[in-house]
Design a protein around this motif. Structure first.
Motif, PDB file in Angstrom:
ATOM      1  N   THR A 121     -42.023   3.541  38.394  1.00 29.60           N
ATOM      2  CA  THR A 121     -42.002   4.813  38.930  1.00 29.60           C
ATOM      3  C   THR A 121     -42.138   4.995  40.224  1.00 29.60           C
ATOM      4  OG1 THR A 121     -44.285   5.776  38.594  1.00 29.60           O
ATOM      5  CG2 THR A 121     -42.415   5.630  36.800  1.00 29.60           C
ATOM      6  N   PRO A 122     -41.469   5.687  41.147  1.00 29.59           N
ATOM      7  CA  PRO A 122     -41.750   5.441  42.604  1.00 29.59           C
ATOM      8  C   PRO A 122     -42.675   6.534  43.170  1.00 29.59           C
ATOM      9  CG  PRO A 122     -39.689   6.861  42.271  1.00 29.59           C
ATOM     10  CD  PRO A 122     -40.015   6.388  40.794  1.00 29.59           C
ATOM     11  N   ILE A 123     -43.413   6.270  44.064  1.00 32.75           N
ATOM     12  CA  ILE A 123     -44.187   7.237  44.971  1.00 32.75           C
ATOM     13  C   ILE A 123     -43.443   7.338  46.148  1.00 32.75           C
ATOM     14  CG2 ILE A 123     -46.257   7.702  46.218  1.00 32.75           C
ATOM     15  CD1 ILE A 123     -47.734   6.202  44.134  1.00 32.75           C
ATOM     16  N   SER A 124     -42.945   8.653  46.431  1.00 35.24           N
ATOM     17  CA  SER A 124     -41.826   8.618  47.800  1.00 35.24           C
ATOM     18  C   SER A 124     -42.620   8.551  49.046  1.00 35.24           C
ATOM     19  CB  SER A 124     -40.977   9.898  47.440  1.00 35.24           C
ATOM     20  OG  SER A 124     -41.620  10.910  47.704  1.00 35.24           O
ATOM     21  N   ALA A 125     -42.024   8.463  50.097  1.00 34.14           N
ATOM     22  CA  ALA A 125     -42.658   8.498  51.383  1.00 34.14           C
ATOM     23  C   ALA A 125     -43.040  10.145  51.501  1.00 34.14           C
ATOM     24  CB  ALA A 125     -41.761   8.289  52.590  1.00 34.14           C
ATOM     25  N   SER A 152     -53.229  -8.124  46.483  1.00 28.74           N
ATOM     26  CA  SER A 152     -52.851  -8.774  45.350  1.00 28.74           C
ATOM     27  C   SER A 152     -51.212  -8.161  44.954  1.00 28.74           C
ATOM     28  CB  SER A 152     -53.708  -8.428  44.230  1.00 28.74           C
ATOM     29  OG  SER A 152     -53.960  -7.214  43.977  1.00 28.74           O
ATOM     30  N   TYR A 153     -50.870  -7.035  45.400  1.00 25.43           N
ATOM     31  CA  TYR A 153     -49.772  -6.345  45.050  1.00 25.43           C
ATOM     32  C   TYR A 153     -48.934  -5.888  45.978  1.00 25.43           C
ATOM     33  CZ  TYR A 153     -52.632  -2.113  44.848  1.00 25.43           C
ATOM     34  OH  TYR A 153     -53.464  -1.264  45.110  1.00 25.43           O
ATOM     35  N   LEU A 154     -49.022  -6.040  47.415  1.00 22.85           N
ATOM     36  CA  LEU A 154     -48.155  -5.918  48.315  1.00 22.85           C
ATOM     37  C   LEU A 154     -46.928  -6.528  48.065  1.00 22.85           C
ATOM     38  CD1 LEU A 154     -50.538  -6.275  51.588  1.00 22.85           C
ATOM     39  CD2 LEU A 154     -49.489  -4.266  50.712  1.00 22.85           C
ATOM     40  N   ASN A 155     -45.939  -5.913  48.543  1.00 21.05           N
ATOM     41  CA  ASN A 155     -44.532  -6.387  48.499  1.00 21.05           C
ATOM     42  C   ASN A 155     -43.699  -5.763  49.413  1.00 21.05           C
ATOM     43  OD1 ASN A 155     -41.842  -6.882  47.782  1.00 21.05           O
ATOM     44  ND2 ASN A 155     -42.318  -6.912  45.590  1.00 21.05           N
ATOM     45  N   ASN A 156     -43.110  -6.645  50.404  1.00 18.67           N
ATOM     46  CA  ASN A 156     -42.440  -6.101  51.568  1.00 18.67           C
ATOM     47  C   ASN A 156     -40.988  -5.475  51.094  1.00 18.67           C
ATOM     48  OD1 ASN A 156     -44.222  -6.506  53.526  1.00 18.67           O
ATOM     49  ND2 ASN A 156     -43.849  -8.539  53.483  1.00 18.67           N
ATOM     50  N   ASN A 157     -40.598  -5.639  49.905  1.00 18.92           N
ATOM     51  CA  ASN A 157     -39.206  -5.189  49.267  1.00 18.92           C
ATOM     52  C   ASN A 157     -39.621  -3.899  48.768  1.00 18.92           C
ATOM     53  OD1 ASN A 157     -37.971  -7.661  50.124  1.00 18.92           O
ATOM     54  ND2 ASN A 157     -38.938  -8.444  48.086  1.00 18.92           N
ATOM     55  N   GLY A 158     -38.430  -3.088  48.757  1.00 17.62           N
ATOM     56  CA  GLY A 158     -38.416  -1.776  48.106  1.00 17.62           C
ATOM     57  C   GLY A 158     -37.566  -0.780  48.619  1.00 17.62           C
ATOM     58  N   ALA A 159     -37.473   0.348  48.050  1.00  8.10           N
ATOM     59  CA  ALA A 159     -36.238   1.406  48.663  1.00  8.10           C
ATOM     60  C   ALA A 159     -36.927   1.892  50.079  1.00  8.10           C
ATOM     61  CB  ALA A 159     -36.156   2.221  47.529  1.00  8.10           C
ATOM     62  N   ALA A 160     -36.148   2.229  50.994  1.00  6.59           N
ATOM     63  CA  ALA A 160     -36.683   2.843  52.100  1.00  6.59           C
ATOM     64  C   ALA A 160     -37.500   4.116  51.971  1.00  6.59           C
ATOM     65  CB  ALA A 160     -35.576   3.131  53.156  1.00  6.59           C
ATOM     66  N   GLY A 161     -37.286   4.678  50.853  1.00  9.16           N
ATOM     67  CA  GLY A 161     -37.891   6.126  50.715  1.00  9.16           C
ATOM     68  C   GLY A 161     -38.988   6.044  49.750  1.00  9.16           C
ATOM     69  N   GLU A 162     -39.424   4.757  49.414  1.00 10.69           N
ATOM     70  CA  GLU A 162     -40.541   4.296  48.411  1.00 10.69           C
ATOM     71  C   GLU A 162     -41.734   3.707  49.463  1.00 10.69           C
ATOM     72  OE1 GLU A 162     -39.090   2.484  45.387  1.00 10.69           O
ATOM     73  OE2 GLU A 162     -37.544   4.058  44.710  1.00 10.69           O
ATOM     74  N   VAL A 163     -42.833   4.171  49.216  1.00 11.54           N
ATOM     75  CA  VAL A 163     -43.890   3.574  49.640  1.00 11.54           C
ATOM     76  C   VAL A 163     -44.645   2.890  48.716  1.00 11.54           C
ATOM     77  CG1 VAL A 163     -46.424   4.081  50.779  1.00 11.54           C
ATOM     78  CG2 VAL A 163     -44.351   5.639  51.204  1.00 11.54           C
ATOM     79  N   ALA A 164     -44.457   3.158  47.481  1.00  8.67           N
ATOM     80  CA  ALA A 164     -45.014   2.229  46.129  1.00  8.67           C
ATOM     81  C   ALA A 164     -44.243   2.562  45.006  1.00  8.67           C
ATOM     82  CB  ALA A 164     -46.310   2.486  46.139  1.00  8.67           C
ATOM     83  N   THR A 165     -44.257   1.718  44.128  1.00  4.46           N
ATOM     84  CA  THR A 165     -43.632   1.855  42.772  1.00  4.46           C
ATOM     85  C   THR A 165     -44.988   1.430  41.704  1.00  4.46           C
ATOM     86  OG1 THR A 165     -42.773  -0.394  42.538  1.00  4.46           O
ATOM     87  CG2 THR A 165     -41.304   1.519  43.189  1.00  4.46           C
ATOM     88  N   VAL A 166     -45.185   2.180  40.688  1.00  6.87           N
ATOM     89  CA  VAL A 166     -46.233   2.128  39.689  1.00  6.87           C
ATOM     90  C   VAL A 166     -45.517   2.383  38.256  1.00  6.87           C
ATOM     91  CG1 VAL A 166     -48.299   2.972  38.693  1.00  6.87           C
ATOM     92  CG2 VAL A 166     -47.874   3.429  41.349  1.00  6.87           C
ATOM     93  N   GLY A 167     -45.548   1.127  37.753  1.00  9.76           N
ATOM     94  CA  GLY A 167     -44.978   0.996  36.478  1.00  9.76           C
ATOM     95  C   GLY A 167     -43.476   1.441  36.463  1.00  9.76           C
TER      96      GLY A 167
END
Length: 634
Positions: free
Chosen positions: A47-51, A30-45
């Motif tokens: 704020t990034p969760i880095s690789a 429901s919240y998969l997204n193929n876009n995003g910064a190369a060094g980020e695995v996820a963003t929450v609110g």
């Protein structure tokens, strides 16, 4: 205060365990997204969760799993997408809770942080905080004081959210009483078994039926391919015996680590606390000071009354009952003003007033454990083991690639690699069948697959060097091979007839039992030999689950009542329920409290799942699927 904070951590640890909510409860699609910064695995609110943060969490979880399984974990487990997704989801949940805690200005004081660290068992020795163990543990995780404390501060902040949720779970006492009553209900039953053996003699298996059964189950009568192997094991342990450590290296290690080999100085102290907040008004501070000065004057007049005064006058509920006793503690476990004063006193001395964030303290040091440093000779064995293990791990890391290249580049023999690294070529005595996952004592599906590969069997080449975890790699070579064989019907005819006869006998027994149950239910008489009475309690299963369910599902308004269940492969069990004993639960029954706690925990877990689900809607969660996939393959 000191003991109160320390004791409450147990509750916190239980609640904190609820954080790991995996995708079994929340779908990621429901919240998969193929876009995003190369060094980020996820963003929450936002704020990034880095690789880097994600891979660090993956490594930590791998280490925990290996430790709990004594290192016997198939490395392929850690490449499973579900494993990596679960780790990421846990990070997302933690970030959601942290954002909520930050938004609601939930903070953690320095004193809470110190007391939590001092109470962590991994940092303790003989029940007391050990700075040496603390520093060693941080080094082992590649962390420093600052990074660890900031991470722990964040966890404690969102722990406040979890604590509030855990305490909010309410369970109606009447509901628990009904459940407990049902669990304690007792039923007296008699049983009669319809066993397949009774019907075996009357069964005749025709050749046509046996042949059809064989054709339908032909694969089960095949003999799988099997091999015997020679193999090499390269591990840190195998290299350890080849490592030598010089006396100079031992002495250098001793000089660098001797302070951590022993025990730091510790003080055993008591205190009396007159509580006043750090930001209290001048009038409140003055009043607290006056009270503390009066208590100190009383102690100076009669020092023997320190414990009695602590019991009646100290505002620290955690230590006052024990006469203010705080036990032994080292530096770093208490607030700095308290610590400085305690470590400046001699045994038996009483301090002047000491101001901390909690208020005014009067401290008495009862005992001092001097710092101990073992001599070089006393520490030699430990130092040598440490250096040998370190050197073996380093040599293994350096040798692994060379070993892998050697068995690959010279595929016709294991001897070059054995000679190069001084290893023994071992052999398996028993056959290894295709389909197993344990090879030569190593649990490794990858190794099991490699020894049955085309290259290993047809080309008679060495397998690749297979990493089986725990700093160990294995290369194998097939020495004997037998292909899979399908046994003809004539070869297995007797076996087929026996299995088919057993199956048909079980079916006949089940039909006879079901027919008898139908007759009894209609009120017909039955010539049956019932077994001895069995007393069953719903909460204490004595029969298979389907039998327990069936017995307790029978209506009890008209007895005797009958029920029965098929027993796969073993016929049928018929039950006669003769008596039902219901239990009335008194409101003061102590079991109610225990069960209420258990249900509250279950409801707390459900509430947490719902709360996290709501937070996902409040703080947008996006997963950079491309970055996650790249990391999985890297």
């Amino acid at each position: 205060m000191f003991e109160a904070v320390r004791n409450n951590k147990r509750i916190a640890q239980v609640i904190l365990a609820l954080i790991s909510v995996t995708f079994a409860f929340f779908g990621i699609e429901s919240y998969l997204n193929n876009n995003g910064a190369a060094g980020e695995v996820a963003t929450v609110g936002g704020t990034p969760i880095s690789a880097y943060e994600f891979e660090q969490a993956v490594r930590e979880q791998q280490d925990r799993i290996r430790a709990s399984n004594e290192g016997q974990v198939d490395p392929a487990t850690f490449q499973d997408p579900l494993f990596r997704r679960a780790v990421l989801d846990n990070l997302v949940n933690q970030r959601l809770l942290s954002l909520f805690a930050s938004e609601h200005r939930l903070s953690v004081s320095d004193e809470q942080l110190r007391q939590t660290i001092a109470g962590i068992p991994a940092f303790q020795e003989d029940g007391q905080f050990s700075n040496a163990r603390y520093q060693a543990a941080l080094r082992g995780q590649g962390m420093n004081d600052l990074s660890f404390q900031e991470r722990l501060r964040g966890e404690l902040a969102y722990q406040q959210v979890l604590s509030a949720m855990g305490e909010a779970a309410m369970v109606p006492k009447a509901a628990v009483s009904r459940v407990l009553s049902a669990q304690l209900e007792e039923r007296t039953v008699h049983m009669v078994r319809f066993e397949p053996e009774t019907y075996l003699k009357s069964l005749e298996i025709s050749p046509e039926a046996a042949k059809a059964y064989y054709e339908a189950n032909i694969e089960s009568y095949a003999v799988p391919a099997r091999v015997k192997l020679s193999y090499l094991v390269l591990s840190a342990d195998t290299l350890k015996s080849k490592v030598t450590v010089s006396d100079d290296e031992l002495r250098a290690e001793y000089e660098q680590t001797k302070l951590n080999l022993g025990s730091p100085e510790e003080r055993k102290a008591r205190h009396i606390l007159v509580q006043v907040a750090a930001d209290a008004s001048e009038a409140d501070v003055a009043a607290a000071r006056k009270k503390a000065e009066a208590l100190l004057a009383e102690i100076k007049t009669d020092g023997a009354r320190f414990e009695a005064i602590a019991k009646t006058a100290s505002d620290d509920p955690g230590s006052s009952a024990n006469g203010g006793d705080l036990g032994f503690f080292g530096r770093g476990a208490m607030l700095k003003p308290f610590e400085d004063a305690a470590f400046a006193l001699a045994a038996g001395e009483v301090s002047e007033l000491v101001r901390s964030d909690f208020g005014f303290h009067i401290i008495r040091v009862d005992d001092i454990r001097k710092a101990t440093i073992p001599s070089f000779e006393e520490a030699r064995g430990q130092l040598e083991a440490t250096l040998r293990e370190r050197a073996a791990s380093r040599r293994f890391a350096e040798s692994a690639e060379q070993f892998a290249n050697l068995v690959y580049e010279q595929p016709d023999s294991l001897e070059p690699a054995a000679n190069q690294f001084g290893l023994e070529i071992r052999s398996t005595e028993d056959w290894i069948e295709k389909g197993v996952t344990t090879v030569a004592g190593f649990e490794s599906p990858a190794l099991a697959e490699a020894v049955f590969s085309q290259s290993a069997i047809a080309s008679k080449h060495n397998t690749d060097a297979i990493d089986i975890g725990n700093n160990t790699i294995v290369a194998a070579r097939v020495t004997s091979h037998e292909p899979a064989q399908r046994r003809s019907f004539d070869e297995v005819k007797a076996e087929v007839e026996s299995q088919l006869r057993q199956q048909q006998a079980a079916e006949a027994a089940a039909k006879a039992g079901a027919d008898q149950l139908a007759a009894l239910t209609k009120g017909e008489k039955a010539d049956l030999t019932w077994g001895d009475p069995i007393k069953l309690q719903r909460g204490l299963p004595m029969l298979p689950p389907n039998a327990m369910t069936s017995v307790f599902a029978v209506a009890s308004d008209s007895l005797p009542a009958y029920t029965g269940v098929s027993v796969p492969g073993a016929g049928y069990a018929l039950f006669r329920v003769d008596a039902v004993k219901k239990v009335t639960i008194d409101d003061k029954d102590p079991r109610l409290e225990t069960m209420t706690d258990q249900y509250a925990q279950l409801m707390g877990a459900q509430d947490l799942r719902a709360f996290l689900s709501a937070l996902r809607e409040r703080y947008a969660v996006k997963i950079n699927a491309a970055a996650l996939a790249t990391d999985s393959n890297g």
